[in-house]
Enzyme design. Structure first.
Site, PDB file in Angstrom:
ATOM      1  N   CYS A 114       0.866  -1.169   0.000  1.00 52.10           N
ATOM      2  CA  CYS A 114       0.000   0.000   0.000  1.00 52.10           C
ATOM      3  C   CYS A 114       0.907   1.224   0.000  1.00 52.10           C
ATOM      4  CB  CYS A 114      -0.972  -0.010   1.184  1.00 52.10           C
ATOM      5  SG  CYS A 114      -0.237   0.216   2.822  1.00 52.10           S
ATOM      6  N   ARG A 154      -3.231  -0.756   5.387  1.00 50.83           N
ATOM      7  CA  ARG A 154      -3.777  -1.846   4.577  1.00 50.83           C
ATOM      8  C   ARG A 154      -2.823  -3.012   4.369  1.00 50.83           C
ATOM      9  NH1 ARG A 154      -5.378   1.714  -0.418  1.00 50.83           N
ATOM     10  NH2 ARG A 154      -3.448   2.715   0.254  1.00 50.83           N
ATOM     11  N   ASP A 190      -8.174   3.294   1.350  1.00 50.25           N
ATOM     12  CA  ASP A 190      -7.263   3.734   2.406  1.00 50.25           C
ATOM     13  C   ASP A 190      -8.077   4.328   3.554  1.00 50.25           C
ATOM     14  OD1 ASP A 190      -5.232   4.712   4.002  1.00 50.25           O
ATOM     15  OD2 ASP A 190      -4.195   5.735   2.363  1.00 50.25           O
TER      16      ASP A 190
END
Length: 163
Positions: free
Chosen positions: A10, A16, A127
């Site tokens: 990420c 994440r 996100d």
């Protein structure tokens, strides 16, 4: 036998991708495949190098039984593309960044994590960093779904592999 290696990516490697690493690690262990797969996570940016995952991420993951406390943020590097069999991006922006870094010969291993999902009709893991609390739960829902798909793929791959 060489372990199959998967890298989760990420932006900053504090929400994440460490979540995806921890979830997949737990699911592989439960499936009896933990010793056959190498896992790691990294960010496409160097904003949080060496830092533990975001406390909100850790808290939500812990509620579902996933421990992220030992993970530390790092930035993806060129050697990762030869080390890992699969490099999974959480969203299209990070997939594009990875594609720009990745040698053409290794590009086949780049995919979106959600390409393995079967229960959620989303192609990206959003996100949660600047969003509301429910964003962290959504990340877990999506990541658990995709990781189930990865476990199924690995079961098939390992079952069909020559002894």
């Amino acid at each position: 036998m060489k372990k199959y290696a998967i890298l989760m990516c990420c932006m900053g490697n504090i929400c994440r991708s460490p979540t995806a690493e921890a979830v997949l690690r737990a699911k592989l262990a439960a499936a009896g495949l933990g010793d056959l797969v190498e896992l790691d996570s990294a960010g496409t940016h160097d904003y949080h190098l060496g830092r533990a995952p975001d406390p909100r991420t850790q808290r939500h993951a812990q509620r579902r039984g996933y421990d992220l406390s030992a993970l530390r943020a790092r930035k993806v590097g060129l050697p990762d593309f030869t080390r890992f069999d699969l490099v999974l991006a959480m969203d299209r922006d990070n997939l594009e960044r990875l594609s720009a870094l990745c040698p053409q010969a290794d590009a086949r291993q780049l995919r979106l994590l959600m390409s393995f999902a079967t229960r959620h009709d989303a192609d990206e893991v959003p996100d949660p960093y600047y969003g509301e609390v429910d964003g962290f739960e959504r990340v877990l829902d999506y990541v658990e779904d995709a990781c189930d798909g990865i476990v199924d793929m690995l079961r098939q791959r390992l079952r069909d592999a020559p002894a």
